[in-house]
Write a protein that holds these residues in place. Structure first.
Motif, PDB file in Angstrom:
ATOM      1  N   GLY A 102       0.837  -1.192   0.000  1.00  0.00           N
ATOM      2  CA  GLY A 102       0.000   0.000   0.000  1.00  0.00           C
ATOM      3  C   GLY A 102       0.865   1.231   0.000  1.00  0.00           C
ATOM      4  N   SER A 103       0.211   2.378   0.089  1.00  0.00           N
ATOM      5  CA  SER A 103       0.947   3.610  -0.046  1.00  0.00           C
ATOM      6  C   SER A 103       1.331   4.236   1.283  1.00  0.00           C
ATOM      7  N   SER A 104       0.745   3.760   2.382  1.00  0.00           N
ATOM      8  CA  SER A 104       1.085   4.334   3.675  1.00  0.00           C
ATOM      9  C   SER A 104       2.385   3.735   4.195  1.00  0.00           C
ATOM     10  N   PRO A 105       3.124   4.477   5.052  1.00  0.00           N
ATOM     11  CA  PRO A 105       4.402   3.965   5.565  1.00  0.00           C
ATOM     12  C   PRO A 105       4.280   2.622   6.266  1.00  0.00           C
ATOM     13  N   SER A 106       3.186   2.427   7.042  1.00  0.00           N
ATOM     14  CA  SER A 106       3.042   1.165   7.767  1.00  0.00           C
ATOM     15  C   SER A 106       2.906  -0.005   6.818  1.00  0.00           C
ATOM     16  N   ARG A 107       2.188   0.186   5.706  1.00  0.00           N
ATOM     17  CA  ARG A 107       2.030  -0.892   4.743  1.00  0.00           C
ATOM     18  C   ARG A 107       3.368  -1.235   4.099  1.00  0.00           C
ATOM     19  N   LEU A 108       4.141  -0.198   3.793  1.00  0.00           N
ATOM     20  CA  LEU A 108       5.414  -0.432   3.134  1.00  0.00           C
ATOM     21  C   LEU A 108       6.369  -1.205   4.020  1.00  0.00           C
ATOM     22  N   HIS A 109       6.126  -1.206   5.316  1.00  0.00           N
ATOM     23  CA  HIS A 109       6.984  -1.937   6.237  1.00  0.00           C
ATOM     24  C   HIS A 109       6.363  -3.260   6.678  1.00  0.00           C
ATOM     25  N   GLY A 110       5.381  -3.757   5.925  1.00  0.00           N
ATOM     26  CA  GLY A 110       4.905  -5.107   6.175  1.00  0.00           C
ATOM     27  C   GLY A 110       3.614  -5.239   6.920  1.00  0.00           C
ATOM     28  N   CYS A 111       2.705  -4.259   6.827  1.00  0.00           N
ATOM     29  CA  CYS A 111       1.388  -4.394   7.445  1.00  0.00           C
ATOM     30  C   CYS A 111       0.323  -4.460   6.362  1.00  0.00           C
ATOM     31  N   MET A 112      -0.799  -5.039   6.698  1.00  0.00           N
ATOM     32  CA  MET A 112      -1.892  -5.169   5.746  1.00  0.00           C
ATOM     33  C   MET A 112      -3.208  -4.814   6.429  1.00  0.00           C
ATOM     34  N   SER A 113      -4.232  -4.594   5.611  1.00  0.00           N
ATOM     35  CA  SER A 113      -5.559  -4.349   6.156  1.00  0.00           C
ATOM     36  C   SER A 113      -6.282  -5.671   6.352  1.00  0.00           C
ATOM     37  N   ALA A 114      -7.108  -5.737   7.371  1.00  0.00           N
ATOM     38  CA  ALA A 114      -7.852  -6.954   7.688  1.00  0.00           C
ATOM     39  C   ALA A 114      -9.002  -6.615   8.625  1.00  0.00           C
ATOM     40  N   TRP A 115      -9.967  -7.493   8.677  1.00  0.00           N
ATOM     41  CA  TRP A 115     -11.031  -7.432   9.677  1.00  0.00           C
ATOM     42  C   TRP A 115     -10.697  -8.458  10.756  1.00  0.00           C
ATOM     43  N   VAL A 116     -10.607  -8.014  11.986  1.00  0.00           N
ATOM     44  CA  VAL A 116     -10.203  -8.890  13.083  1.00  0.00           C
ATOM     45  C   VAL A 116     -11.222  -8.816  14.215  1.00  0.00           C
ATOM     46  N   ILE A 117     -11.112  -9.777  15.125  1.00  0.00           N
ATOM     47  CA  ILE A 117     -11.837  -9.694  16.389  1.00  0.00           C
ATOM     48  C   ILE A 117     -10.809  -9.800  17.518  1.00  0.00           C
ATOM     49  N   ASP A 118     -10.993  -8.984  18.548  1.00  0.00           N
ATOM     50  CA  ASP A 118     -10.128  -9.010  19.722  1.00  0.00           C
ATOM     51  C   ASP A 118     -10.814  -9.650  20.919  1.00  0.00           C
ATOM     52  N   GLN A 119     -12.067 -10.042  20.718  1.00  0.00           N
ATOM     53  CA  GLN A 119     -12.830 -10.753  21.732  1.00  0.00           C
ATOM     54  C   GLN A 119     -13.995 -11.433  21.037  1.00  0.00           C
ATOM     55  N   TYR A 120     -14.611 -12.383  21.712  1.00  0.00           N
ATOM     56  CA  TYR A 120     -15.760 -13.071  21.134  1.00  0.00           C
ATOM     57  C   TYR A 120     -17.034 -12.295  21.454  1.00  0.00           C
ATOM     58  N   GLY A 121     -17.973 -12.326  20.510  1.00  0.00           N
ATOM     59  CA  GLY A 121     -19.219 -11.608  20.746  1.00  0.00           C
ATOM     60  C   GLY A 121     -20.053 -11.484  19.483  1.00  0.00           C
ATOM     61  N   THR A 122     -20.874 -10.455  19.428  1.00  0.00           N
ATOM     62  CA  THR A 122     -21.772 -10.226  18.299  1.00  0.00           C
ATOM     63  C   THR A 122     -21.054  -9.417  17.223  1.00  0.00           C
ATOM     64  N   ASN A 123     -21.815  -8.887  16.287  1.00  0.00           N
ATOM     65  CA  ASN A 123     -21.228  -8.188  15.153  1.00  0.00           C
ATOM     66  C   ASN A 123     -20.348  -7.009  15.566  1.00  0.00           C
ATOM     67  N   GLY A 124     -20.606  -6.453  16.738  1.00  0.00           N
ATOM     68  CA  GLY A 124     -19.856  -5.292  17.192  1.00  0.00           C
ATOM     69  C   GLY A 124     -18.391  -5.544  17.454  1.00  0.00           C
ATOM     70  N   VAL A 125     -17.983  -6.804  17.580  1.00  0.00           N
ATOM     71  CA  VAL A 125     -16.572  -7.093  17.863  1.00  0.00           C
ATOM     72  C   VAL A 125     -15.718  -7.067  16.603  1.00  0.00           C
ATOM     73  N   LYS A 151      -6.580 -21.649  11.319  1.00  0.00           N
ATOM     74  CA  LYS A 151      -5.619 -20.709  10.748  1.00  0.00           C
ATOM     75  C   LYS A 151      -6.259 -19.332  10.593  1.00  0.00           C
ATOM     76  N   GLN A 152      -5.397 -18.297  10.489  1.00  0.00           N
ATOM     77  CA  GLN A 152      -5.902 -16.957  10.240  1.00  0.00           C
ATOM     78  C   GLN A 152      -6.618 -16.936   8.897  1.00  0.00           C
ATOM     79  N   GLY A 153      -7.776 -16.237   8.869  1.00  0.00           N
ATOM     80  CA  GLY A 153      -8.678 -16.347   7.738  1.00  0.00           C
ATOM     81  C   GLY A 153      -8.404 -15.403   6.581  1.00  0.00           C
ATOM     82  N   SER A 154      -9.375 -15.347   5.670  1.00  0.00           N
ATOM     83  CA  SER A 154      -9.209 -14.672   4.386  1.00  0.00           C
ATOM     84  C   SER A 154      -9.785 -13.269   4.327  1.00  0.00           C
ATOM     85  N   LEU A 155     -10.333 -12.751   5.433  1.00  0.00           N
ATOM     86  CA  LEU A 155     -10.826 -11.373   5.424  1.00  0.00           C
ATOM     87  C   LEU A 155      -9.652 -10.430   5.670  1.00  0.00           C
ATOM     88  N   ALA A 156      -8.693 -10.508   4.780  1.00  0.00           N
ATOM     89  CA  ALA A 156      -7.446  -9.761   4.881  1.00  0.00           C
ATOM     90  C   ALA A 156      -6.833  -9.683   3.489  1.00  0.00           C
TER      91      ALA A 156
END
Length: 434
Positions: A41-64, A159-164
């Motif tokens: 991507g074009s942002s500095p963080s992407r250029l250093h090995g980060c990507m966009s993804a949808w994650v959850i940091d806890q279990y729950g409903t759609n809000g997580v 394994k880590q999924g495909s929403l990334a």
């Protein structure tokens, strides 16, 4: 000084190549296959090995569900691994269940066997079990695919999924995408295909050479596994009966179902009981289904009841790993013994199993026109929560697909423009130094 001249010449050559490229998309795709991590991507963080993804940091409903651009890009860490640039992903009921914590204990153990000894968190988790995309990197021992190949795969739930933007799998889990399908269409098939094949072949005893004239009943036939199974069984020559709601009858008949029973009708069981008995039942519904379905199988003839709705993960969630697995095993054993003694019917559980070679065979059937993708809804990557909500509403008529890479063209153009500016500046600096 010679190195500086060489660098300047190289930069000028790259600049000329970029300017004469057919389109920015062509150039960007070439860049992805050559150096995926540099062009995230074009942002500095992407250029250093980060990507966009949808994650959850806890279990729950759609809000997580949370969108982030700070997930580390997965690396090819073993000789047999393949890194895929995700173009499309699709959702399965398992994704909504996992979001709520379904199977958390057993899946965490599967990810890291040593986790039984500690309390390390499994978060952040990336959901999404289907992927269609392009190979961008391979381990040294991978021979089945090469960078640039269009592939599809089912991502195991441990394994880590495909929403990334990227996902890493083993070569064994990856297959070449059918040439006749777009990425969006292809993403609707792998997980249900691997699940259906595991259930029908491993548990049901069916295959291409043994299914001719076999009578198969599919309960809940309008969902992802059901719509795929109908087509697969018809390609194998089986007679297929399906239960579904009345408004899905046109869909399942169009896919080849020989007989359709509306399960919402009061006389649905009576209709099934009037039919010739079945050789195999594939149950996608669970609950009370097995209480009446056993009587629809041919007695003492090797008939099999296969359910995809098992208590294994629920038991481990509620009772713990050891007690849960013991209770599930005891339940399976008891029902299997009871049914084989009473009517000679085999009672079995069906599970998803990763299998890239099996997807190779499915790909051939797709390109031959014998299996069609069934996509009910599509969502852009920005609307993953809405896609989950659609899935949770139930009454599926095929798959819900997320278009992960639809912003590629815009981002590719930005990358090329940025690359040109950087190249021009570096060439000027090199010339000045010279």
């Amino acid at each position: 000084m010679g190195c500086v001249r060489a660098m300047a010449s190289t930069r000028l050559l790259c600049l000329l190549n970029a300017r004469v490229a057919d389109s920015t998309k062509t150039l960007a795709r070439a860049c992805w296959s050559v150096c995926p991590r540099r062009h995230i991507g074009s942002s500095p963080s992407r250029l250093h090995g980060c990507m966009s993804a949808w994650v959850i940091d806890q279990y729950g409903t759609n809000g997580v569900l949370k969108y982030t651009e700070e997930v580390p890009v997965p690396t090819v860490s073993s000789p047999s691994e393949v890194m895929i640039k995700v173009h499309a992903a699709s959702l399965n009921p398992l994704d909504t269940s996992m979001r709520g914590g379904y199977g958390a204990k057993l899946l965490k153990l599967r990810r890291d066997p040593m986790s039984v000894m500690d309390s390390d968190s499994e978060f952040p988790l990336i959901l999404g079990r289907d992927v269609s995309g392009v190979v961008v990197d391979c381990g040294s021992e991978v021979t089945h695919v090469v960078p640039g190949d269009e592939v599809w795969a089912a991502v195991p739930p441990w394994k880590q999924g495909s929403l990334a933007e990227f996902v890493t799998l083993t070569e064994y889990e990856v297959s070449h995408k059918p040439k006749s399908l777009s990425h969006t269409e292809a993403a609707s098939i792998p997980y249900v295909a691997n699940t259906a094949l595991s259930a029908l072949v491993n548990a049901g005893g069916l295959c291409r050479d043994s299914s001719s004239n076999k009578r198969v009943l599919i309960t809940g036939g309008s969902g992802g596994v059901g719509t795929f199974s109908i087509q697969l069984l018809k390609a194998w020559g089986a007679h297929v009966t399906v239960t579904c709601s009345q408004n899905a009858e046109g869909l399942v008949r169009g896919l080849g179902a020989d007989e359709v029973v509306d399960y919402t009708a009061g006389e649905s069981l009576e209709q099934l009981e009037m039919m010739e008995r079945f050789d195999v039942i594939l149950d996608n519904v669970g609950g009370e289904t097995e209480q009446w379905a056993m009587g629809l199988l041919k007695p003492w003839s090797g008939a099999k009841y296969v359910t995809l709705v098992t208590p294994l993960l629920l038991n481990t969630d509620s009772l713990g790993l050891l007690d849960g697995m013991f209770q599930a095993g005891f339940s399976l054993h008891s029902k299997a013994i009871q049914n084989i003694i009473s009517s000679g019917v085999f009672y079995r559980w069906g599970f998803y199993a990763p299998d890239g070679p099996a997807l190779d065979e499915v790909s051939k059937l797709v390109d031959a026109g014998k299996i069609l993708p069934v996509v009910e809804a599509q969502f852009p990557f920005t609307q993953v929560p809405q896609a989950f909500q659609k899935l949770e509403n139930g009454h599926a008529r095929g798959k819900t697909v997320v278009r992960v890479a639809e912003e590629d063209d815009k981002r590719a153009e930005e990358l090329v423009q940025n690359g040109r500016s950087e190249s021009e500046q570096e060439v000027r600096e090199a010339a000045n130094q010279n």
